[in-house]
Design a protein around this motif. Structure first.
Motif, PDB file in Angstrom:
ATOM      1  N   UNK B  31       0.812  -1.222   0.000  1.00 54.70           N
ATOM      2  CA  UNK B  31       0.000   0.000   0.000  1.00 54.70           C
ATOM      3  C   UNK B  31       0.842   1.267   0.000  1.00 54.70           C
ATOM      4  N   UNK B  34       2.419   1.771  -3.648  1.00 55.00           N
ATOM      5  CA  UNK B  34       1.476   1.961  -4.748  1.00 55.00           C
ATOM      6  C   UNK B  34       1.429   3.431  -5.141  1.00 55.00           C
ATOM      7  N   UNK B 290     -12.464 -12.821   0.160  1.00 56.27           N
ATOM      8  CA  UNK B 290     -11.469 -11.967  -0.486  1.00 56.27           C
ATOM      9  C   UNK B 290     -12.115 -11.195  -1.629  1.00 56.27           C
ATOM     10  N   UNK B 291     -12.917 -11.897  -2.421  1.00 55.92           N
ATOM     11  CA  UNK B 291     -13.599 -11.272  -3.542  1.00 55.92           C
ATOM     12  C   UNK B 291     -14.525 -10.158  -3.059  1.00 55.92           C
ATOM     13  N   UNK B 294     -12.545  -7.223  -2.124  1.00 60.78           N
ATOM     14  CA  UNK B 294     -12.068  -6.457  -3.281  1.00 60.78           C
ATOM     15  C   UNK B 294     -13.191  -5.572  -3.814  1.00 60.78           C
ATOM     16  N   UNK B 297     -13.637  -2.610  -1.669  1.00 60.62           N
ATOM     17  CA  UNK B 297     -12.397  -1.892  -1.345  1.00 60.62           C
ATOM     18  C   UNK B 297     -12.067  -1.989   0.142  1.00 60.62           C
ATOM     19  N   UNK B 299      -9.676  -2.842   2.350  1.00 63.86           N
ATOM     20  CA  UNK B 299      -8.260  -3.177   2.270  1.00 63.86           C
ATOM     21  C   UNK B 299      -7.748  -3.974   3.465  1.00 63.86           C
ATOM     22  N   UNK B 302      -8.714  -7.531   2.858  1.00 61.50           N
ATOM     23  CA  UNK B 302      -7.888  -8.094   1.790  1.00 61.50           C
ATOM     24  C   UNK B 302      -6.538  -8.522   2.351  1.00 61.50           C
ATOM     25  N   UNK B 303      -5.916  -7.616   3.126  1.00 67.42           N
ATOM     26  CA  UNK B 303      -4.582  -7.910   3.642  1.00 67.42           C
ATOM     27  C   UNK B 303      -4.605  -9.046   4.646  1.00 67.42           C
ATOM     28  N   UNK B 306      -5.000 -12.356   2.575  1.00 66.25           N
ATOM     29  CA  UNK B 306      -3.810 -12.771   1.825  1.00 66.25           C
ATOM     30  C   UNK B 306      -2.727 -13.261   2.785  1.00 66.25           C
TER      31      UNK B 306
END
Lengths: 304, 339
Positions: B31, B34, B290-291, B294, B297, B299, B302-303, B306
């Protein structure tokens, strides 16, 4: 002229050496039927895309360019999707884009991997230990997880940026293959002789070691392109690939998002799936037949 | 343990922690590297948006504090690592103030069930098919039919998943299209509930099994061919042992251990593939979460996911590495320097 004839070697003839190389290439393709079939399959698909792009009205791939949800007809051979795009135009534009991502990503991964593998395998030492462990770690972490995180942050992505992101994560496998081969080659007699005859490290790596890695490089490249397309399409299907142009995976993403399956709009999701099936069949055939060059342990197994 | 020393154990465990460390570092760096500083963009967007939301200001402050944007980078990094080590992934952005770990936890069970079961079935099937393909005593009929199982191996998991979904769920209504269980049944260990879970898992599991069994069979066949030339096979034959005993306890037994290393290497790929399969079937595991994250948004979620994915694959590889010497006594793991 006379000096060469005295030594008993045939004089250099550019035409002849070109013919020799061509002959070798032809022999390789004739010997590896499966590889040839894979290459032809991919070439046919790529040509379909490249020629189709010239024939088709590219405006048809823009949203709202044509009537929505039309079944295939003479005007729209693959119908139109729920976003008002001509599916034929979308497919022929998408195919080269998907290929481009895979090849760029594979090339980036193989170049980085080869550099790291060559240097680590040739020089050994702490740098080798660092890069080898790092490559091992990277092979464990699911690449798709990292790719998703990156792409989720970098929302505006083009074909090139997607290829770069995928390629930067594709180096560990080539690096490992090239490193282990370099380790074996550097102990070989001809490398020792070259060293004694005064060649420097750069000459030894580029003139002695690299030419002996051709098969591994080719196999790594095919593997990396295959993995690159697989990863890129995976991202596209999640809606995280290039946003500005049609790709095969993104077509599938839209088809899924707008429930083409439930609406019976088979012409929306069948073409991308068939295209991907062709791509992965071709790549699979290529990598299977190159495996025996890159993975000597398989030699006995595949012959039997 | 025979042929095994402490160094090997420590190296493997060290490797696992290295995997976790690198994955967490990626999560910290991505992040911040980016373009256009997404953290700044998010916080300012949230500051604007939060004006209208009840508790919005508190949420914005919590987020800003979480990233500790006013601290120097190394302090941010240390704090982040400290929290991650304590499995504290912070609060969800989309469902504030829900804890990320509370969102992830139920999903982990579904994913482990689906992926674990699929991998076990694939392993058993692949080993059997590969063994039969290489075995001379296999009837010709069987040997001709077996390669058909390899066709699915060409496709990515999710493509087959879509086709199965279309054929078995959409067209014929034989199996459910999405979810992990029927909502009408109470979530207890009763017959109908278990049946419902099994029916929902059938298609996702099938798409993982069909796409990966071919590769297993192929490598197993190669490993089997190697054992067939060994002296102990000849001896077993000379002793007059039954053929099936020679096949399973002499040939297959010796060919299996390398397959496990293969499983360790393939684990990341299996998990990546399963993420997409879960999305296709809206199966409420980590991939689907996860989808959703996404799409929203979200985040922090998501993190968190993963990182959990990387940790679980690392853990699988570690376990395989640790039990491997027990399964294959031929391989010694005494380090080179010790003798």
């Amino acid at each position: 002229m006379s000096a060469t004839t005295l030594r008993g070697t045939t004089p250099f003839n550019p035409l002849r050496s070109v013919r020799d190389v061509l002959g070798q290439v032809v022999a390789f393709f004739a010997e590896n039927r499966m590889f040839t079939a894979g290459v032809l399959l991919l070439l046919a698909l790529l040509l379909f895309g490249l020629i189709g792009v010239q024939l088709v009205n590219q405006k048809g791939a823009d949203m709202g360019a044509v009537p929505l949800n039309q079944a295939p007809s003479a005007a729209h051979p693959l119908g139109t999707d729920g976003l008002g795009r001509d599916m034929f135009a979308v497919m022929v534009i998408g195919i080269p884009n998907t290929f481009k991502i895979g090849f760029l990503a594979g090339a980036i991964g193989v170049v980085i991997g080869t550099l790291i593998g060559l240097l680590a395998g040739y020089y050994r030492g702490p740098a080798d230990a660092f890069f080898s462990s790092f490559a091992d770690v990277m092979l464990v972490i699911p690449a798709l997880a990292i790719l998703i995180t990156i792409s989720a942050y970098v929302r505006v992505v083009t074909v090139e940026i997607t290829a770069l992101i995928v390629g930067l994560l594709a180096w560990p496998l080539p690096a490992r293959v090239i490193r282990s081969q370099t380790l074996a080659l550097r102990e070989r007699l001809f490398v020792q002789v070259a060293k004694l005859s005064g060649q420097n490290d750069f000459e030894i790596i580029t003139l002695q070691i690299l030419p002996n890695l051709t098969a591994y490089l080719a196999a790594s490249f095919v593997g990396a392109v295959s993995a690159g397309i697989l990863a890129a399409v995976g991202l596209e299907v999640l809606g995280l690939g290039p946003q500005n142009v049609p790709t095969i995976g993104r077509t599938l993403y839209y088809a899924f998002k707008y429930t083409a399956l439930l609406r019976g709009m088979w012409w929306w999701w069948v073409p991308p799936i068939v295209t991907l099936a062709i791509i992965f069949t071709g790549l699979f055939q290529m990598s299977i037949s190159l495996d025996k060059y890159a993975n000597p342990r398989l030699k006995g197994a595949t012959r039997n | 343990m025979r042929g095994l020393d402490l160094r090997y154990f420590l190296r493997r465990i060290g490797m696992f922690f290295l995997v976790v460390f690198v994955a967490a570092s990626f999560n910290f760096m991505i992040p911040r590297l980016a373009p256009g500083n997404p953290i700044g963009a998010i916080t300012s967007r949230m500051a604007n948006a939060s004006a209208g939301i009840e508790n919005g200001q508190a949420m914005f402050e919590a987020y800003r504090q979480r990233f500790g944007l006013d601290d120097p980078l190394y302090v941010q990094y240390a704090k982040y690592m400290w929290r991650t080590a304590h499995l504290d992934f912070g609060e969800s952005l989309a469902a504030y103030p829900a804890e990320v770990s509370d969102i992830i936890r139920p999903a982990i069970g579904w994913s482990i069930g689906l992926i674990g079961l699929s991998v076990l079935i694939t392993f058993a099937l692949g080993v059997t098919i590969g063994a039969l393909l290489a075995w001379k005593g296999t009837p010709r009929m069987v040997r001709a039919v077996l390669p058909i199982t390899m066709i699915g191996g060409v496709l990515p998991y999710y493509l087959l998943a879509m086709l199965l979904l279309y054929v078995f769920a959409f067209n014929t209504h034989m199996l459910p299209m999405s979810g992990a269980y029927d909502s009408g049944i109470p979530a207890q260990l009763t017959g109908p509930y278990i049946g419902s879970v099994a029916r929902h898992a059938a298609l996702p599991a099938l798409s993982i099994i069909l796409t990966s069994v071919g590769a297993w069979a192929l490598t197993m066949r190669g490993l089997m061919v190697n054992t067939i030339g060994e002296d102990y096979m000849l001896l077993a034959d000379a002793k007059g042992l039954p053929r099936s005993r020679i096949l399973w306890w002499y040939s297959v037994r010796n060919a299996i251990p390398p397959q496990l290393t293969h499983l360790g290497i393939a684990m990341g790929y299996v998990v990546s593939g399963a993420i997409l399969v879960e999305i296709v079937f809206s199966y409420p595991g980590l991939g689907y979460q996860l989808y959703q994250a996404i799409v929203n948004s979200d985040y922090t979620v998501i993190q968190g996911i993963t990182l959990i994915l990387a940790v679980s694959v690392g853990l699988c590889v570690l376990i395989i590495d640790l039990i491997y010497p027990r399964l294959d006594p031929r391989v010694t793991y005494v380090s080179e320097n010790s003798n």
